[in-house]
Write a protein that holds these residues in place. Structure first.
Motif, PDB file in Angstrom:
ATOM      1  N   ASP A   1      23.380  46.750  42.855  1.00 44.26           N
ATOM      2  CA  ASP A   1      23.956  46.972  44.187  1.00 44.26           C
ATOM      3  C   ASP A   1      23.111  46.331  45.278  1.00 44.26           C
TER       4      ASP A   1
ATOM      5  N   LYS B   1      29.155  44.010  33.719  1.00 46.62           N
ATOM      6  CA  LYS B   1      30.519  43.482  33.718  1.00 46.62           C
ATOM      7  C   LYS B   1      31.208  43.819  35.032  1.00 46.62           C
ATOM      8  N   GLU B   2      31.099  45.078  35.458  1.00 44.10           N
ATOM      9  CA  GLU B   2      31.700  45.518  36.719  1.00 44.10           C
ATOM     10  C   GLU B   2      31.098  44.754  37.900  1.00 44.10           C
ATOM     11  N   HIS B   3      29.798  44.549  37.869  1.00 46.37           N
ATOM     12  CA  HIS B   3      29.112  43.821  38.948  1.00 46.37           C
ATOM     13  C   HIS B   3      29.651  42.386  39.045  1.00 46.37           C
ATOM     14  N   HIS B   4      29.814  41.735  37.917  1.00 44.40           N
ATOM     15  CA  HIS B   4      30.313  40.354  37.913  1.00 44.40           C
ATOM     16  C   HIS B   4      31.770  40.261  38.352  1.00 44.40           C
ATOM     17  N   GLU B   5      32.557  41.268  38.005  1.00 42.32           N
ATOM     18  CA  GLU B   5      33.957  41.278  38.405  1.00 42.32           C
ATOM     19  C   GLU B   5      34.095  41.464  39.921  1.00 42.32           C
ATOM     20  N   ASN B   6      33.155  42.198  40.512  1.00 41.71           N
ATOM     21  CA  ASN B   6      33.213  42.479  41.950  1.00 41.71           C
ATOM     22  C   ASN B   6      32.476  41.438  42.804  1.00 41.71           C
ATOM     23  N   ALA B   7      31.789  40.516  42.142  1.00 40.41           N
ATOM     24  CA  ALA B   7      30.995  39.519  42.883  1.00 40.41           C
ATOM     25  C   ALA B   7      31.856  38.404  43.442  1.00 40.41           C
TER      26      ALA B   7
ATOM     27  N   LYS C   1      22.082  50.175  38.221  1.00 37.15           N
ATOM     28  CA  LYS C   1      23.092  50.184  39.288  1.00 37.15           C
ATOM     29  C   LYS C   1      22.447  49.961  40.654  1.00 37.15           C
TER      30      LYS C   1
END
Length: 166
Positions: A128, A160-166, A124
């Protein structure tokens, strides 16, 4: 603490390994060369950070130690703390210019080390901070591939979360 050498470079390396901030301060005040290495190419910064010595790491960085020096295998201080899971030291290294995306001799990155060894808090931190998730190692694998291979669902979800927020 016991020192077995009288060589000033060996003593500096030992002080870093032991987190001996007092000795490090003395040597830095004398103009110690912080780029010295031991037989494996470890600098005082690599050793202090790998051994979890936050104060010694901070002192060495403030004194000008290079956070991107690579050892004989191409590993950096950030790769070492990513393997060990020392998030606070990783943040300090990153704040002081550690390159998130340097690759070692096998193409591994700090993010790959964190993923491979299940250091999910470190994953994380690195995501980040902007670690590149598309880098491939010598086997052609990304950090996401490693998370999948390890069955590390938490890391997989972080990617997955990182890619969705990118």
């Amino acid at each position: 603490m016991t020192f077995y050498s009288t060589n000033p470079d060996d003593l500096l390396i030992d002080a870093a390994r032991n987190g001996d901030v007092t000795y490090l301060k003395e040597r830095i005040a004398e103009g110690a060369d912080l780029s010295i290495t031991n037989g494996r190419g470890f600098t005082p910064l690599i050793i202090a950070s790998y051994d979890g010595h936050l104060d010694a790491t901070k002192l060495l960085l403030e004194a000008g130690a290079d956070p991107n020096t690579q050892d004989n295998s191409g590993n950096t201080a950030l790769m070492g703390v990513s393997f060990k899971g020392y998030s606070e030291i990783a943040k300090l290294l990153i704040e002081n210019g550690a390159d998130l995306n340097l690759q070692n001799g096998s193409g591994g990155t700090a993010l790959m080390f964190a993923t491979l060894f299940g250091r999910n808090q470190m994953v994380k931190v690195l995501l980040d901070a902007g670690a590149d998730t598309s880098i491939r190692d010598a086997r052609g694998l990304t950090a996401l591939d490693l998370a999948y291979q390890q069955g590390n669902e938490e890391a997989f979800n972080l990617f997955k979360e990182h890619h969705e927020n990118a």
